[in-house]
Design a protein around this motif. Structure first.
Motif, PDB file in Angstrom:
ATOM      1  N   ALA A  15       0.572  -1.176   0.048  1.00  0.00           N
ATOM      2  CA  ALA A  15       0.025   0.144  -0.144  1.00  0.00           C
ATOM      3  C   ALA A  15       0.554   0.934   0.006  1.00  0.00           C
ATOM      4  O   ALA A  15       0.334   2.157  -0.496  1.00  0.00           O
ATOM      5  N   GLY A  16       2.026   1.135   0.555  1.00  0.00           N
ATOM      6  CA  GLY A  16       2.723   2.496   0.599  1.00  0.00           C
ATOM      7  C   GLY A  16       3.437   2.149  -0.565  1.00  0.00           C
ATOM      8  O   GLY A  16       4.342   3.707  -1.141  1.00  0.00           O
ATOM      9  N   ALA A  17       3.686   1.456  -1.044  1.00  0.00           N
ATOM     10  CA  ALA A  17       4.970   1.326  -2.702  1.00  0.00           C
ATOM     11  C   ALA A  17       3.554   3.025  -3.342  1.00  0.00           C
ATOM     12  O   ALA A  17       3.858   3.253  -4.107  1.00  0.00           O
ATOM     13  N   ARG A  18       2.591   1.582  -3.146  1.00  0.00           N
ATOM     14  CA  ARG A  18       2.001   2.163  -4.115  1.00  0.00           C
ATOM     15  C   ARG A  18       1.564   4.055  -4.300  1.00  0.00           C
ATOM     16  O   ARG A  18       1.374   4.964  -5.635  1.00  0.00           O
ATOM     17  N   LEU A  19       0.715   4.345  -2.760  1.00  0.00           N
ATOM     18  CA  LEU A  19       1.199   5.863  -2.665  1.00  0.00           C
ATOM     19  C   LEU A  19       2.351   6.726  -2.723  1.00  0.00           C
ATOM     20  O   LEU A  19       1.913   7.581  -3.452  1.00  0.00           O
ATOM     21  N   PHE A  20       3.589   6.080  -2.367  1.00  0.00           N
ATOM     22  CA  PHE A  20       4.584   7.017  -3.100  1.00  0.00           C
ATOM     23  C   PHE A  20       5.078   7.086  -4.308  1.00  0.00           C
ATOM     24  O   PHE A  20       5.283   7.994  -5.045  1.00  0.00           O
ATOM     25  N   ARG A  21       4.633   5.534  -5.879  1.00  0.00           N
ATOM     26  CA  ARG A  21       4.480   6.069  -6.739  1.00  0.00           C
ATOM     27  C   ARG A  21       3.117   7.469  -7.358  1.00  0.00           C
ATOM     28  O   ARG A  21       3.656   8.083  -8.065  1.00  0.00           O
ATOM     29  N   GLN A  22       2.182   7.164  -6.318  1.00  0.00           N
ATOM     30  CA  GLN A  22       1.061   7.905  -6.729  1.00  0.00           C
ATOM     31  C   GLN A  22       1.645   9.446  -6.532  1.00  0.00           C
ATOM     32  O   GLN A  22       1.163  10.454  -7.361  1.00  0.00           O
ATOM     33  N   ASN A  23       1.986   9.184  -5.937  1.00  0.00           N
ATOM     34  CA  ASN A  23       1.805  11.259  -4.874  1.00  0.00           C
ATOM     35  C   ASN A  23       3.451  11.424  -4.342  1.00  0.00           C
ATOM     36  O   ASN A  23       3.329  12.448  -4.111  1.00  0.00           O
ATOM     37  N   CYS A  24       4.972  10.647  -4.890  1.00  0.00           N
ATOM     38  CA  CYS A  24       5.962  11.053  -4.076  1.00  0.00           C
ATOM     39  C   CYS A  24       7.374  11.094  -5.145  1.00  0.00           C
ATOM     40  O   CYS A  24       7.822  11.213  -4.944  1.00  0.00           O
ATOM     41  N   VAL A  25       6.404   9.623  -6.690  1.00  0.00           N
ATOM     42  CA  VAL A  25       7.455  10.289  -6.564  1.00  0.00           C
ATOM     43  C   VAL A  25       8.217  11.231  -7.824  1.00  0.00           C
ATOM     44  O   VAL A  25       9.625  11.504  -8.807  1.00  0.00           O
ATOM     45  N   SER A  26       7.160  12.050  -8.546  1.00  0.00           N
ATOM     46  CA  SER A  26       7.251  13.428  -8.872  1.00  0.00           C
ATOM     47  C   SER A  26       8.505  13.922  -8.766  1.00  0.00           C
ATOM     48  O   SER A  26       9.460  15.211  -9.227  1.00  0.00           O
ATOM     49  N   CYS A  27       8.386  14.042  -7.131  1.00  0.00           N
ATOM     50  CA  CYS A  27       9.400  15.100  -6.249  1.00  0.00           C
ATOM     51  C   CYS A  27      10.789  14.198  -6.200  1.00  0.00           C
ATOM     52  O   CYS A  27      11.820  15.045  -6.311  1.00  0.00           O
ATOM     53  N   HIS A  28      10.810  13.244  -5.537  1.00  0.00           N
ATOM     54  CA  HIS A  28      11.321  12.301  -4.538  1.00  0.00           C
ATOM     55  C   HIS A  28      12.378  11.473  -5.512  1.00  0.00           C
ATOM     56  O   HIS A  28      12.920  10.860  -5.273  1.00  0.00           O
ATOM     57  N   SER A 106       4.566  -1.888  -6.334  1.00  0.00           N
ATOM     58  CA  SER A 106       4.606  -0.396  -6.074  1.00  0.00           C
ATOM     59  C   SER A 106       2.611  -0.739  -7.214  1.00  0.00           C
ATOM     60  O   SER A 106       2.018  -0.816  -7.271  1.00  0.00           O
ATOM     61  N   SER A 107       3.243  -1.898  -7.272  1.00  0.00           N
ATOM     62  CA  SER A 107       1.580  -2.282  -8.242  1.00  0.00           C
ATOM     63  C   SER A 107       1.232  -3.731  -8.473  1.00  0.00           C
ATOM     64  O   SER A 107      -0.073  -4.121  -8.416  1.00  0.00           O
TER      65      SER A 107
END
Length: 117
Positions: A15-28, A106-107
């Motif tokens: 769940a955290g990996a999916r959230l990271f892919r959706q919300n955090c990858v653009s900046c981090h 993440s998938s």
């Protein structure tokens, strides 16, 4: 801040990996994917770099409340605490993760039942 018992379950990390892919990858960024947002000062850290600590309680606070003086927003009004803890679990467990493992984690779909590693 009290860290939930059994924080790092496979279900939470997925769940955290999916959230990271959706919300955090653009900046981090993520393994093999550079951050797409440029020009932020200070530059957002690579949270998945091997050797990072990513203490779950500190990560939770930074995600929930944001980081003053940076571009890191507070997510506490957009994500429930359970989701923020899932992100903290993923970031703590996945330091140094490979691109293939990140993509798989993440998938992955979960069936909602608790799972542990």
């Amino acid at each position: 801040m009290e860290i939930p018992a059994n924080l790092e379950t496979l279900q939470a990390e997925q769940a955290g990996a999916r959230l990271f892919r959706q919300n955090c990858v653009s900046c981090h960024g993520s393994p093999g994917v550079p951050a797409s947002v440029q020009g932020l000062k200070p530059e957002p850290p690579n949270l998945l770099r091997a050797g990072r600590r990513n203490d779950p309680a500190q990560v939770f606070g930074k995600i929930k409340n944001g980081i003053p003086g940076t571009a890191m927003p507070a997510w506490g009004d957009q994500l429930p605490d359970q989701s923020i803890w899932a992100l903290a679990a993923f970031l703590h467990h996945s330091r140094g993760i490979s691109k293939g493992d990140f993509d798989a984690l993440s998938s992955a779909e979960t069936d909602g039942s608790p799972k542990s590693r």
